[in-house]
Design an enzyme around this catalytic site. Structure first.
Site, short mmCIF file in Angstrom:
data_model
loop_
_atom_site.label_atom_id
_atom_site.label_comp_id
_atom_site.label_asym_id
_atom_site.label_seq_id
_atom_site.Cartn_x
_atom_site.Cartn_y
_atom_site.Cartn_z
CG HIS A 1 49.68 16.83 9.52
ND1 HIS A 1 48.78 17.35 10.43
CD2 HIS A 1 49.08 15.72 9.01
CE1 HIS A 1 47.71 16.59 10.48
NE2 HIS A 1 47.88 15.59 9.63
CG HIS B 1 42.71 8.38 6.58
ND1 HIS B 1 41.50 9.05 6.56
CD2 HIS B 1 43.63 9.29 7.02
CE1 HIS B 1 41.68 10.30 6.97
NE2 HIS B 1 42.96 10.47 7.24
#
Length: 727
Positions: free
Chosen positions: A98, A266
């Site tokens: 992020h 993920h």
């Protein structure tokens, strides 16, 4: 009698009993030109010593020692913020992701390069919830190694080491990210006034996701990429795939990299949504002092561990969330998935009739197994036809998936660092990658006499001052301090796509390049076209200064290389094309924003201050460097002389200023009524804006003619050398 009504008032604001700040100038004059973009990151905000050199400090870092410390931290669990599965792999991957994921290729802003996740608005974006915990977990390591490693480098390194601990063979790591010390107010993240507002506010046509407003990449305010619950919270993987394709493209990623990054991101970690989102406390910036810079306090249960709230989705993506494997594609492609809700009410997907052994264990109780989950973006990798093909190949070839992901992760976390010459450390990969904009090194040096002879040759070439100055400027102006791309080094102005850009005046450019190539061929030793372009402009500026009565040597440093077409990523360089350049009075089309606002944006990307911007505009006007030989702003009868005439005329009350069109004005002599000059909005803003006028008045003064030349030369050299990271 004494009035004690204000006795306990705060002395700041004269005892006012309010937490509201007084209105500032932007409140009273919302349409006024805001120059704050040019005064960001003032040295006065930097607490480090003026002579501190981060590159030198980083080179003294024991990289293996800090990586070992990170490994120890990753495999621990702190009482105040317990790890999932006894590991912080997911936490540090997400924090790094992020940090880097805000990068966008349109203007090069965002990304990991400045450690900007520490400040608003990014530290409080809904999508960045609990990255504050990741940074706080890293604090003991930052404290230990101090100035030898920046926050930007540490966060990216932690994410990379986390993947290594999971079992991925990473592609490498480079240091060199220098931290900022206050928020980047110059970055435009959108016009919305609330987080996660409807996407219609960002699109010209919501049904055509390609119409996402430039330079934005994320689909909603406060997101890094796309909404994990679907477009505007509506689960529809095919529509989400459209958002992914646009968003990742605007980060410089193709379809294969998009699938790899989504699946690889993920493969480790989990989502957290075992609670009620409405119970969460204020974000980082809004939290009260007792929370000490930590946001999103959850009053339920322990507030962490099994009660952790992040996205609101709940569950792991894979069977083994701390292991790098091919489990993501195994689960995604082997099972049917159905829509469901998390305990927090977030929309997600869960598998139908999953085998018990394919379920991941609970993050805090290994005796319990839980259903895995997928976001709408994950399902897009299965439903979208092109993404499905790539997913199936990755499923069938895990080694290929690992290689593609490792390279894509490196690109994601290093994309905004510029050329490889800026990379630091022992883990820098040897391979030159096209997105690093490689430039061949030169094998020559130039003596002072060599430079003097070349200047004479260039000035006697038949090329005009305006032609030499404009070509040098156009070559250098592409530099972006946001991601260190562009600039004169490499002479990519002679390659596609830059050679055909409208703002570069292809006909004029081809004439100049042909003459420079002719000169190059005649030299006794080869000198790069890149150096000749810059030296031509430098010689012309020096000549123009002398014509103004100021003898000055314009500094020139040789050593620029000439890139090849094969070393140039044509597609990504299209984003560097100037849509407007107020320095040359060029604007490609009508835009929503005013030309003077676009000038500020370009000046900020070039790393210029407001005074530097001012002196460059005034100097380039009198040098005749306007686009297409436009006469707007050429307030002089002696074009080609580096005089302060632009500022003298601009501040002279002998003239009236009359609009003749949307971006054109006549400068009319008050006495005769005759039009003496013409101007654009960019020209006149230096007389209308009170701050810019104060600079213009300095350069208009009779006793500052030499200062004007000296300041112009300094700003010119700054632009020409902006991409010279070797000097």
């Amino acid at each position: 009698m004494t009035d004690h009504s204000k006795a306990n008032g705060c002395p700041f604001q004269n005892g006012a009993q309010t937490t509201q700040a007084a209105p500032d100038n932007a409140f009273w004059w919302p349409n006024a030109l805001n120059l704050d973009i040019l005064s960001q990151h003032d040295k006065k905000t930097n607490p480090l010593d003026p002579d501190f050199n981060y590159a030198q400090a980083f080179q003294s870092l024991d990289l293996e020692a800090i990586k070992n410390d990170l490994r120890e931290l990753i495999n621990s669990s702190q009482d105040w913020w317990p790890s999932d599965y006894g590991s912080y792999i997911g936490m540090f991957v997400r924090t790094a992701w992020h940090l880097a994921g805000s990068y966008r290729k349109q203007d090069g802003r965002g990304g990991a390069n400045t450690g900007n996740q520490r400040f608003a608005p990014l530290n409080s974006w809904p999508d960045n919830v609990n990255t504050d915990k990741g940074r706080r977990l890293l604090w003991p390591i930052k404290k230990k190694y101090g100035n030898k490693i920046s926050w930007g480098d540490l966060i990216v390194l932690a994410g990379t080491v986390a993947y290594e601990e999971a079992g991925l063979k990473t592609y490498g790591f480079a240091g060199g990210r220098e931290d900022i010390w206050h928020p980047e107010k110059d970055i435009y993240w959108g016009t919305e006034r609330k987080w996660l507002d409807e996407t219609k506010n960002r699109y010209d046509d919501v049904d055509n996701r390609d119409t996402l407003e430039n330079p934005l990449a994320a689909v909603q305010m406060g997101l890094i990429y796309v909404n994990p619950e679907g477009v505007d919270g509506v689960q529809d993987p095919l529509r989400t795939a459209q958002d992914m394709r646009v968003t990742f493209d605007r980060m410089g990623m193709d379809d294969e990299e998009t699938v790899a990054l989504t699946a690889g991101g993920h493969t480790v970690g989990k989502c957290h949504g075992n609670g009620k989102a409405e119970n969460l406390g204020a974000d980082v910036e809004g939290a009260d002092v007792e929370f000490q810079g930590l946001g999103w306090h959850n009053p339920e249960g322990s507030g962490n561990g099994s009660n952790t709230m992040v996205s609101g989705l709940e569950g792991a993506w894979t069977t083994h969330p701390t292991k790098w494997d091919n489990g993501f594609f195994h689960l995604l492609l082997s099972y049917e998935w159905e829509k469901t809700l998390s305990p927090a009410g977030a929309k997600q997907w869960e598998p139908v009739n999953i085998k018990e052994e394919d379920k991941p264990v609970d993050a805090h109780n290994p005796d319990i197994r839980r259903n895995p989950m997928m976001t709408d973006a994950d399902m897009a990798l299965k439903i979208d036809p092109e993404y499905r093909k790539i997913s199936e190949r990755f499923h069938q070839d895990p080694a290929y998936f690992s290689e593609v992901f490792a390279r894509a992760w490196f690109k994601l976390t290093h994309r905004d660092m510029g050329p490889k010459s800026r990379y630091l450390g022992a883990d820098v990969p040897a391979e030159d990658l096209i997105w690093q904009d490689p430039i061949p090194a030169v094998d020559y040096t130039l003596s002072d006499s060599d430079v003097a002879e070349l200047k004479a040759t260039l000035l006697n070439s038949g090329l005009s001052t305006a032609e030499l100055v404009a070509t040098a400027w156009d070559s250098a102006r592409t530099f972006r301090g946001s991601d260190f791309r562009g600039g004169a080094n490499g002479a990519r102005i002679r390659l596609e796509p830059q050679r055909q850009w409208q703002g570069n005046e292809p006909e004029r450019l081809n004439k100049v390049l042909a003459k420079l190539e002719e000169i190059q061929a005649s030299l006794p030793k080869k000198v790069s076209i890149a150096d000749l372009i810059v030296l031509g402009g430098t010689a012309a500026v020096e000549k123009a200064a002398k014509a103004a009565g100021v003898d000055i040597v314009v500094p020139f440093t040789a050593g620029r290389g000439d890139a090849t077409q094969e070393q140039t990523d044509v597609y990504s360089f299209e984003d560097l094309e100037p849509k407007a350049d107020g320095f040359r009075n060029f604007i490609k089309a009508d835009y929503v924003v005013q030309p003077e606002e676009m000038l500020l944006d370009r000046a900020q990307l070039q790393g210029l201050t407001a005074p530097e911007m001012t002196v460059l505009v005034g100097g380039l006007r009198v040098l005749g460097a306007n686009y297409g030989d436009c006469k707007h702003g050429v307030f002089t009868d002696n074009v080609g002389v580096l005089s302060n005439d632009f500022f003298a005329v601009l501040t002279d009350m002998a003239y009236n200023w009359k609009p003749t069109g949307k971006n054109s004005y006549n400068i009319v002599d008050r006495a005769s009524g005759a039009t003496k000059y013409t101007a654009s909005r960019v020209d006149l803003v230096f007389g209308s804006n009170s701050i810019l006028r104060s600079y213009a008045e300095v350069y208009a003064q009779d006793d500052n003619k030499a200062k004007f030349v000296k300041d112009f030369v300094a700003a010119w050299v700054k632009v020409m050398d902006a991409d010279r990271f070797d000097v």
